[in-house]
Design an enzyme around this catalytic site. Structure first.
Site, PDB file in Angstrom:
ATOM      1  N   GLY A  16       3.335 -76.679  83.902  1.00 28.88           N
ATOM      2  CA  GLY A  16       2.357 -77.449  84.656  1.00 28.88           C
ATOM      3  C   GLY A  16       2.433 -78.946  84.519  1.00 28.88           C
ATOM      4  O   GLY A  16       1.404 -79.610  84.600  1.00 28.88           O
ATOM      5  N   THR A  17       3.621 -79.515  84.354  1.00 28.74           N
ATOM      6  CA  THR A  17       3.685 -80.982  84.267  1.00 28.74           C
ATOM      7  C   THR A  17       3.368 -81.627  85.612  1.00 28.74           C
ATOM      8  O   THR A  17       2.762 -82.698  85.663  1.00 28.74           O
ATOM      9  CB  THR A  17       5.049 -81.486  83.750  1.00 28.74           C
ATOM     10  OG1 THR A  17       6.082 -81.129  84.670  1.00 28.74           O
ATOM     11  CG2 THR A  17       5.351 -80.899  82.375  1.00 28.74           C
ATOM     12  N   ASN A  18       3.774 -80.991  86.718  1.00 26.32           N
ATOM     13  CA  ASN A  18       3.399 -81.525  88.027  1.00 26.32           C
ATOM     14  C   ASN A  18       1.900 -81.393  88.249  1.00 26.32           C
ATOM     15  O   ASN A  18       1.275 -82.278  88.837  1.00 26.32           O
ATOM     16  CB  ASN A  18       4.180 -80.820  89.143  1.00 26.32           C
ATOM     17  CG  ASN A  18       5.528 -81.473  89.400  1.00 26.32           C
ATOM     18  OD1 ASN A  18       5.615 -82.680  89.593  1.00 26.32           O
ATOM     19  ND2 ASN A  18       6.581 -80.682  89.388  1.00 26.32           N
ATOM     20  N   MET A  95       6.260 -69.651  91.108  1.00 25.65           N
ATOM     21  CA  MET A  95       7.496 -68.886  91.199  1.00 25.65           C
ATOM     22  C   MET A  95       7.383 -67.595  92.013  1.00 25.65           C
ATOM     23  O   MET A  95       8.250 -66.744  91.936  1.00 25.65           O
ATOM     24  CB  MET A  95       8.010 -68.551  89.788  1.00 25.65           C
ATOM     25  CG  MET A  95       8.209 -69.767  88.901  1.00 25.65           C
ATOM     26  SD  MET A  95       9.285 -71.023  89.643  1.00 25.65           S
ATOM     27  CE  MET A  95      10.858 -70.168  89.584  1.00 25.65           C
ATOM     28  N   ILE A  97       6.598 -65.772  95.938  1.00 22.83           N
ATOM     29  CA  ILE A  97       6.670 -66.043  97.373  1.00 22.83           C
ATOM     30  C   ILE A  97       5.329 -65.688  98.014  1.00 22.83           C
ATOM     31  O   ILE A  97       4.795 -64.601  97.804  1.00 22.83           O
ATOM     32  CB  ILE A  97       7.795 -65.212  98.041  1.00 22.83           C
ATOM     33  CG1 ILE A  97       9.153 -65.520  97.377  1.00 22.83           C
ATOM     34  CG2 ILE A  97       7.853 -65.482  99.541  1.00 22.83           C
ATOM     35  CD1 ILE A  97       9.615 -66.940  97.533  1.00 22.83           C
ATOM     36  N   LEU A  98       4.804 -66.603  98.802  1.00 27.53           N
ATOM     37  CA  LEU A  98       3.547 -66.352  99.505  1.00 27.53           C
ATOM     38  C   LEU A  98       3.786 -65.432 100.697  1.00 27.53           C
ATOM     39  O   LEU A  98       4.808 -65.521 101.369  1.00 27.53           O
ATOM     40  CB  LEU A  98       2.933 -67.667  99.983  1.00 27.53           C
ATOM     41  CG  LEU A  98       2.566 -68.688  98.903  1.00 27.53           C
ATOM     42  CD1 LEU A  98       2.000 -69.947  99.559  1.00 27.53           C
ATOM     43  CD2 LEU A  98       1.573 -68.111  97.909  1.00 27.53           C
ATOM     44  N   ASN A 112       4.792 -77.901  98.860  1.00 22.59           N
ATOM     45  CA  ASN A 112       5.569 -77.489  97.689  1.00 22.59           C
ATOM     46  C   ASN A 112       6.432 -78.645  97.215  1.00 22.59           C
ATOM     47  O   ASN A 112       6.865 -79.484  98.016  1.00 22.59           O
ATOM     48  CB  ASN A 112       6.458 -76.293  98.062  1.00 22.59           C
ATOM     49  CG  ASN A 112       7.303 -75.810  96.892  1.00 22.59           C
ATOM     50  OD1 ASN A 112       6.782 -75.522  95.816  1.00 22.59           O
ATOM     51  ND2 ASN A 112       8.613 -75.722  97.082  1.00 22.59           N
ATOM     52  N   HIS A 114      10.052 -79.440  95.339  1.00 22.36           N
ATOM     53  CA  HIS A 114      11.337 -78.795  95.021  1.00 22.36           C
ATOM     54  C   HIS A 114      12.251 -79.815  94.344  1.00 22.36           C
ATOM     55  O   HIS A 114      12.353 -80.956  94.806  1.00 22.36           O
ATOM     56  CB  HIS A 114      12.002 -78.274  96.298  1.00 22.36           C
ATOM     57  CG  HIS A 114      13.290 -77.548  96.038  1.00 22.36           C
ATOM     58  ND1 HIS A 114      13.335 -76.278  95.501  1.00 22.36           N
ATOM     59  CD2 HIS A 114      14.576 -77.937  96.213  1.00 22.36           C
ATOM     60  CE1 HIS A 114      14.598 -75.907  95.375  1.00 22.36           C
ATOM     61  NE2 HIS A 114      15.374 -76.889  95.797  1.00 22.36           N
TER      62      HIS A 114
END
Length: 201
Positions: A16-18, A95, A97-98, A112, A114
């Site tokens: 969770g750094t972002n 990680m 997929i929705l 998102n 990337h």
């Protein structure tokens, strides 16, 4: 958005750094129109949930153990999004997929981050250190990070922001990842601010 605050749900799977970069920018006033209403993790052991707790943000785990079917997890996420009146979904190291029904319900409101310059080194199988390994093995002279809208494909949605970083002599997966991560921490909050200010749709 017409209301004073944009309700944001952040989806995570790991450290969770972002997520932390977004929390910090909300707290320091840069994201003055944003409110993080909840953190949803696909991993019960994600350190991101601890970050959420420290910031006083509700943290929820919706994982495969509890919801083994993709459709069940999707329905559980949708329920939480509606309960919190979420306006924007941010995938920050998520990680899973929705499902198409969730994407359709929030089309144009899911972004998102990337760790590469899309359309290169993206899609199925390109995540985490695998991305940086592939970039180095590909003999590239630069890499970077991309924030994009999410659609039914994998990393195929419209690009919002990109920033490049050079590949330096002697770079390893770890050193490249660290340099790219610095960029991620900058452009993800920037993209969120653009959304909150009505500059992207």
């Amino acid at each position: 958005m017409s209301k004073d605050r944009v309700n944001i749900t952040i989806l995570v799977s790991g450290g969770g750094t972002n997520l932390q970069s977004v929390i910090d920018q909300v707290e320091n006033g840069y994201l003055d129109k944003a409110k993080i209403v909840q953190i949803i993790s696909s991993n019960p052991n994600a350190y991101a949930l601890e970050r959420a707790a420290k910031a006083g943000i509700p943290g929820i785990c919706i994982d495969k153990a509890r919801y083994p079917k993709d459709t069940e997890r999707n329905a559980a996420i949708l329920k939480k999004l509606k309960e919190t009146e979420t306006d924007l979904i941010v995938l920050a190291g998520y990680m899973s997929i929705l499902q198409p029904s969730l994407i359709e319900a929030y089309r144009g409101r899911i972004i998102n981050i990337h760790p590469a310059l899309i359309p290169k080194y993206c899609g199925k199988g390109f995540y985490g250190k695998r991305v940086h390994r592939a970039v180095l093995e590909g003999g590239e002279h630069e890499s970077g990070a991309t924030v994009h809208f999410v659609d039914e494909g994998v990393d195929t949605g419209r690009i919002i922001l990109q920033e490049k970083v050079p590949i330096e002599p002697g770079d390893t997966e770890e050193s490249l990842a660290a340099r790219v991560l610095t960029v991620e921490h900058r452009i993800l909050p920037e993209a969120i601010k653009m959304f909150c200010d009505g500059k992207i749709r």
